[in-house]
Design a protein around this motif. Structure first.
Motif, PDB file in Angstrom:
ATOM      1  N   CYS A 178       0.370   2.970   3.838  1.00 19.39           N
ATOM      2  CA  CYS A 178       0.753   2.316   5.104  1.00 19.39           C
ATOM      3  C   CYS A 178       1.836   1.268   4.898  1.00 19.39           C
ATOM      4  N   CYS A 207      -6.715   2.078   4.240  1.00 24.00           N
ATOM      5  CA  CYS A 207      -6.198   3.439   4.000  1.00 24.00           C
ATOM      6  C   CYS A 207      -7.133   4.208   3.065  1.00 24.00           C
ATOM      7  N   CYS A 233      -4.345   0.075   0.205  1.00 21.08           N
ATOM      8  CA  CYS A 233      -5.162  -0.990   0.803  1.00 21.08           C
ATOM      9  C   CYS A 233      -6.544  -0.401   1.101  1.00 21.08           C
ATOM     10  N   CYS A 257       0.859  -1.180   0.000  1.00 20.35           N
ATOM     11  CA  CYS A 257       0.000   0.000   0.000  1.00 20.35           C
ATOM     12  C   CYS A 257       0.902   1.239   0.000  1.00 20.35           C
TER      13      CYS A 257
HETATM   14 ZN   LIG Z   1      -2.756   1.044   3.583  1.00 20.12          ZN
END
Ligand SMILES: [Zn+2]
Length: 278
Positions: A53, A115, A112, A50
């Motif tokens: 994150c 997020c 992701c 991601c």
């Molecule tokens: Zn993420």
């Protein structure tokens, strides 16, 4: 497993970007072959992580990865005219969106689901009082831009305990918007990762080894792995699950045969006790 720093393009990517930009008069859809190709390419360039994150993306499937528009492509549903041009952090979820940049590849990254949900319609353009015609450079955007910034210049990520520390203002905005310092959110991210791993493994020993492997490669926290393991196997207590994962993860990093044998013995005993096969 390597972390993702920033998107570094190769010559062939320029043709792909061009073909995506050529869709500019179309309605947004993820079904265009150009968009599918871009999504696959971004996954590789982002090292299957991601962009926000750094959690590993387990599969190129809905629920695991989303193609995120850095500047939102559409207007937020509760769009207050005053707030949509305000530069206050709390007003930034009010936006008219940037439909002109919906097919701009520099505005697209893989994120992701967690997020992407947390980010929502957050509008990161630094000065929202003036409308923009050309896609803004990273200097005109509040947070870490995966196409121009190196992640580790802005955010220090400790992968042993998956904590995020801001190093710059851009890092601070990223952490705040995606809630990367919110413990409940982090726990959710970790558990999602662990559950996804478990779902792809076949039977208890394989599940333990899969989780342990991700712990040893620092892509997963041991706490979240223990949580999902004892959730699925109530016969296993927290201490036993913790020891089992630790011993198995250590054996994966070791060249010591005794370590490996010990790990196999402990795993075999737990498997037999839980009534599973090997
Ligand atoms: Zn993420």
């Amino acid at each position: 497993m390597q972390m993702f720093e920033r998107l570094i393009l190769e010559d062939a990517d320029k043709d792909l970007f061009k073909s995506v930009r050529a869709l500019k008069d179309s309605e947004w859809s993820t079904d265009f072959t150009e968009i599918v190709s871009l999504r696959r390419r971004l996954l590789i360039l982002q090292k299957w992580r991601c962009a926000y994150c750094q959690n590993p993306i387990q599969a190129d499937e809905n629920g695991h990865r989303e193609l995120d528009h850095i500047l939102p492509k559409g207007a937020s549903p509760w769009n207050s005219p005053a707030k949509r041009v305000s530069n206050q952090f709390d007003d930034r979820r009010h936006t008219n969106g940037y439909p002109n940049f919906r097919f701009e590849p520099r505005n697209l990254v893989i994120a992701c689901k967690v997020c992407n949900n947390n980010k929502g319609t957050f509008d990161a353009l630094k000065d929202r009082r003036r409308s923009i015609v050309r896609y803004p450079s990273a200097a005109r955007v509040l947070w870490v831009s995966p196409h121009e910034h190196s992640y580790s210049d802005h955010v220090r990520l400790n992968t042993s305990c998956w904590t995020y520390t801001e190093l710059t203002d851009e890092g601070k905005y990223l952490i705040e918007t995606c809630k990367l310092s919110d413990i409940n959110n982090l726990t959710e991210l970790c558990k999602l990762r662990a559950s996804a791993l478990m779902a792809r493994a076949d039977g208890f020993p394989h599940e333990v080894r899969t989780l342990a492997n991700s712990i040893s490669t620092k892509t997963q926290s041991i706490e979240a792995s223990v949580d999902v393991l004892i959730e699925k196997y109530p016969g296993l207590d927290r201490t036993e699950a913790n020891d089992l994962l630790k011993i198995t993860a250590n054996s994966m990093k070791s060249i010591d045969l005794a370590e490996l044998e010990k790990a196999n013995r402990v795993l075999r005993a737990a498997t037999l006790r839980l009534g599973g096969g090997t």
